[in-house]
Design a protein around this motif. Structure first.
Motif, mmCIF file in Angstrom:
data_model
loop_
_atom_site.group_PDB
_atom_site.id
_atom_site.type_symbol
_atom_site.label_atom_id
_atom_site.label_comp_id
_atom_site.label_asym_id
_atom_site.label_seq_id
_atom_site.Cartn_x
_atom_site.Cartn_y
_atom_site.Cartn_z
ATOM 1 N N SER A 53 0.828 -1.200 0.000
ATOM 2 C CA SER A 53 0.000 0.000 0.000
ATOM 3 C C SER A 53 0.865 1.254 0.000
ATOM 4 O O SER A 53 0.558 2.244 -0.677
ATOM 5 C CB SER A 53 -0.942 -0.003 1.205
ATOM 6 O OG SER A 53 -1.693 1.189 1.277
ATOM 7 N N TRP A 54 1.957 1.231 0.768
ATOM 8 C CA TRP A 54 2.887 2.367 0.781
ATOM 9 C C TRP A 54 3.545 2.544 -0.578
ATOM 10 O O TRP A 54 3.676 3.663 -1.081
ATOM 11 C CB TRP A 54 3.950 2.145 1.857
ATOM 12 C CG TRP A 54 4.985 3.226 1.925
ATOM 13 C CD1 TRP A 54 4.928 4.375 2.663
ATOM 14 C CD2 TRP A 54 6.240 3.271 1.228
ATOM 15 N NE1 TRP A 54 6.065 5.128 2.470
ATOM 16 C CE2 TRP A 54 6.896 4.475 1.597
ATOM 17 C CE3 TRP A 54 6.878 2.411 0.330
ATOM 18 C CZ2 TRP A 54 8.140 4.827 1.095
ATOM 19 C CZ3 TRP A 54 8.125 2.768 -0.165
ATOM 20 C CH2 TRP A 54 8.744 3.964 0.212
ATOM 21 N N MET A 57 1.142 4.187 -2.909
ATOM 22 C CA MET A 57 1.015 5.614 -2.605
ATOM 23 C C MET A 57 2.215 6.387 -3.130
ATOM 24 O O MET A 57 2.072 7.440 -3.774
ATOM 25 C CB MET A 57 0.880 5.803 -1.090
ATOM 26 C CG MET A 57 0.710 7.247 -0.625
ATOM 27 S SD MET A 57 2.265 8.168 -0.373
ATOM 28 C CE MET A 57 2.949 7.298 1.042
ATOM 29 N N TRP A 62 -3.092 6.361 -5.597
ATOM 30 C CA TRP A 62 -3.781 6.437 -4.305
ATOM 31 C C TRP A 62 -4.932 5.442 -4.212
ATOM 32 O O TRP A 62 -5.128 4.807 -3.172
ATOM 33 C CB TRP A 62 -4.264 7.851 -4.086
ATOM 34 C CG TRP A 62 -4.893 8.158 -2.753
ATOM 35 C CD1 TRP A 62 -6.120 8.711 -2.548
ATOM 36 C CD2 TRP A 62 -4.323 7.975 -1.442
ATOM 37 N NE1 TRP A 62 -6.348 8.882 -1.202
ATOM 38 C CE2 TRP A 62 -5.263 8.444 -0.494
ATOM 39 C CE3 TRP A 62 -3.106 7.462 -0.987
ATOM 40 C CZ2 TRP A 62 -5.031 8.400 0.878
ATOM 41 C CZ3 TRP A 62 -2.882 7.429 0.392
ATOM 42 C CH2 TRP A 62 -3.840 7.889 1.303
ATOM 43 N N SER A 65 -3.500 2.169 -3.520
ATOM 44 C CA SER A 65 -3.005 2.140 -2.149
ATOM 45 C C SER A 65 -4.135 1.864 -1.163
ATOM 46 O O SER A 65 -3.989 1.023 -0.262
ATOM 47 C CB SER A 65 -2.341 3.485 -1.822
ATOM 48 O OG SER A 65 -1.901 3.513 -0.483
ATOM 49 N N LEU A 66 -5.255 2.538 -1.333
ATOM 50 C CA LEU A 66 -6.400 2.327 -0.437
ATOM 51 C C LEU A 66 -6.972 0.923 -0.594
ATOM 52 O O LEU A 66 -7.369 0.292 0.395
ATOM 53 C CB LEU A 66 -7.472 3.374 -0.707
ATOM 54 C CG LEU A 66 -7.089 4.831 -0.396
ATOM 55 C CD1 LEU A 66 -8.224 5.766 -0.770
ATOM 56 C CD2 LEU A 66 -6.700 5.005 1.070
ATOM 57 N N MET A 69 -4.784 -1.411 1.182
ATOM 58 C CA MET A 69 -4.968 -1.234 2.616
ATOM 59 C C MET A 69 -6.196 -1.999 3.096
ATOM 60 O O MET A 69 -6.196 -2.597 4.185
ATOM 61 C CB MET A 69 -5.091 0.256 2.938
ATOM 62 C CG MET A 69 -4.858 0.610 4.388
ATOM 63 S SD MET A 69 -5.045 2.392 4.689
ATOM 64 C CE MET A 69 -3.659 3.056 3.765
ATOM 65 N N TYR A 97 3.494 10.820 3.444
ATOM 66 C CA TYR A 97 3.571 9.608 4.254
ATOM 67 C C TYR A 97 2.580 9.657 5.399
ATOM 68 O O TYR A 97 1.859 8.697 5.667
ATOM 69 C CB TYR A 97 4.971 9.390 4.824
ATOM 70 C CG TYR A 97 4.990 8.237 5.806
ATOM 71 C CD1 TYR A 97 5.164 6.935 5.360
ATOM 72 C CD2 TYR A 97 4.737 8.438 7.168
ATOM 73 C CE1 TYR A 97 5.114 5.868 6.235
ATOM 74 C CE2 TYR A 97 4.682 7.370 8.051
ATOM 75 C CZ TYR A 97 4.874 6.095 7.576
ATOM 76 O OH TYR A 97 4.798 5.033 8.451
ATOM 77 N N GLN A 99 -0.144 11.413 5.781
ATOM 78 C CA GLN A 99 -1.528 11.306 5.323
ATOM 79 C C GLN A 99 -1.898 9.845 5.118
ATOM 80 O O GLN A 99 -2.961 9.381 5.546
ATOM 81 C CB GLN A 99 -1.733 12.094 4.028
ATOM 82 C CG GLN A 99 -3.183 12.055 3.527
ATOM 83 C CD GLN A 99 -3.386 12.899 2.282
ATOM 84 O OE1 GLN A 99 -2.577 13.776 1.975
ATOM 85 N NE2 GLN A 99 -4.454 12.640 1.558
ATOM 86 N N TRP A 100 -1.002 9.115 4.453
ATOM 87 C CA TRP A 100 -1.231 7.679 4.235
ATOM 88 C C TRP A 100 -1.311 6.940 5.566
ATOM 89 O O TRP A 100 -2.215 6.127 5.785
ATOM 90 C CB TRP A 100 -0.104 7.119 3.376
ATOM 91 C CG TRP A 100 -0.093 5.630 3.265
ATOM 92 C CD1 TRP A 100 -0.860 4.866 2.431
ATOM 93 C CD2 TRP A 100 0.717 4.718 4.023
ATOM 94 N NE1 TRP A 100 -0.566 3.529 2.631
ATOM 95 C CE2 TRP A 100 0.391 3.414 3.600
ATOM 96 C CE3 TRP A 100 1.693 4.892 5.019
ATOM 97 C CZ2 TRP A 100 1.001 2.279 4.128
ATOM 98 C CZ3 TRP A 100 2.303 3.756 5.553
ATOM 99 C CH2 TRP A 100 1.955 2.470 5.108
ATOM 100 N N GLU A 101 -0.375 7.247 6.494
ATOM 101 C CA GLU A 101 -0.349 6.501 7.745
ATOM 102 C C GLU A 101 -1.562 6.800 8.612
ATOM 103 O O GLU A 101 -2.063 5.903 9.312
ATOM 104 C CB GLU A 101 0.929 6.798 8.527
ATOM 105 C CG GLU A 101 1.105 5.813 9.679
ATOM 106 C CD GLU A 101 2.160 6.221 10.675
ATOM 107 O OE1 GLU A 101 2.686 5.326 11.355
ATOM 108 O OE2 GLU A 101 2.454 7.426 10.819
ATOM 109 N N PRO A 196 -5.661 13.310 -2.787
ATOM 110 C CA PRO A 196 -4.622 12.278 -2.699
ATOM 111 C C PRO A 196 -3.244 12.902 -2.490
ATOM 112 O O PRO A 196 -2.938 13.960 -3.049
ATOM 113 C CB PRO A 196 -4.710 11.561 -4.051
ATOM 114 C CG PRO A 196 -6.123 11.776 -4.489
ATOM 115 C CD PRO A 196 -6.493 13.146 -4.002
#
Length: 209
Positions: A53-54, A57, A62, A65-66, A69, A97, A99-101, A196
């Motif tokens: 997923s990282w 991203m 995006w 990535s979601l 996840m 990073y 935002q993703w985490e 995103p």
């Protein structure tokens, strides 16, 4: 005082473990430990090429990535007999990073982790000499300072067993955690509406493919 507790970490004796040895030792403890496990995260970027997923991203995808996840089994990562309480220090606006985490941690919180967010302004007074350390506290006499290289890649951990240092850090993290906000509520208010993230594409260490 929290600041003194974190300063003691930098001065404490500890055994440095390379990443593979650190993970093996840590997971063995997590399978057996009871009570509360504290995790403190301060850096605003980590390098996680083993997390699909990282990677998606960082590659600019995006939606992918979601989707990846959504396939992750967060409950399987939780200690079977302990409660994981994670304190995530956040700078706003968030880095790509972070935002993703935050999306990831909101999902982990829904799965049973107890993650909270605390704005960096709440810890500025504790960072006159250096940023807060990255910590994982397992027991009154066992803590790891989690170690990263210059691009945020995990390189191991420093085992600290000085009870005075460990207990001081546990109290300091708990005090900050009490003032922090539930990660799902923070995500829903501060992050869910954001466009995103646009990440700078660094998927390997400098000099590596």
């Amino acid at each position: 005082m929290p600041g003194e507790a974190f300063e003691h970490v930098r001065k404490a004796a500890g055994q440095v473990l390379p990443a593979a040895e650190y993970r093996t030792e840590l997971y063995d403890h997590l399978r057996r430990i009871e009570g509360v496990v504290w995790k403190l995260e301060r850096a605003q970027h980590f390098h996680e090429p083993d997390t699909p997923s990282w990677v998606a991203m960082m590659s600019g995808n995006w939606d992918r990535s979601l989707a990846l996840m959504d396939e992750m089994r967060f409950a399987d990562d939780l200690p079977p007999r302990a409660e994981l309480r994670r304190l995530r220090i956040v700078e706003m606006p968030p880095t790509p990073y972070l935002q993703w985490e935050i999306v990831l941690l909101a999902a982990r919180t829904r799965a049973g982790e107890r993650a909270r967010a605390l704005h960096a302004r709440s810890v500025r007074h504790l960072e006159s000499r250096a940023p807060l350390p990255e910590l994982l506290i397992l027991d009154r006499d066992l803590m790891y300072e989690v170690l990263y290289d210059e691009i945020g890649a995990h390189v191991g951990g420093r085992r600290i067993t000085d009870t005075r240092v460990v207990e001081g850090c546990a109290r300091a993290v708990a005090e900050l955690y009490a003032d922090a906000e539930d990660m799902v509520a923070f995500h829903d208010r501060e992050v869910a509406h954001l466009p995103p993230p646009v990440a700078r594409r660094i998927l390997s260490r400098p000099g590596h493919p």
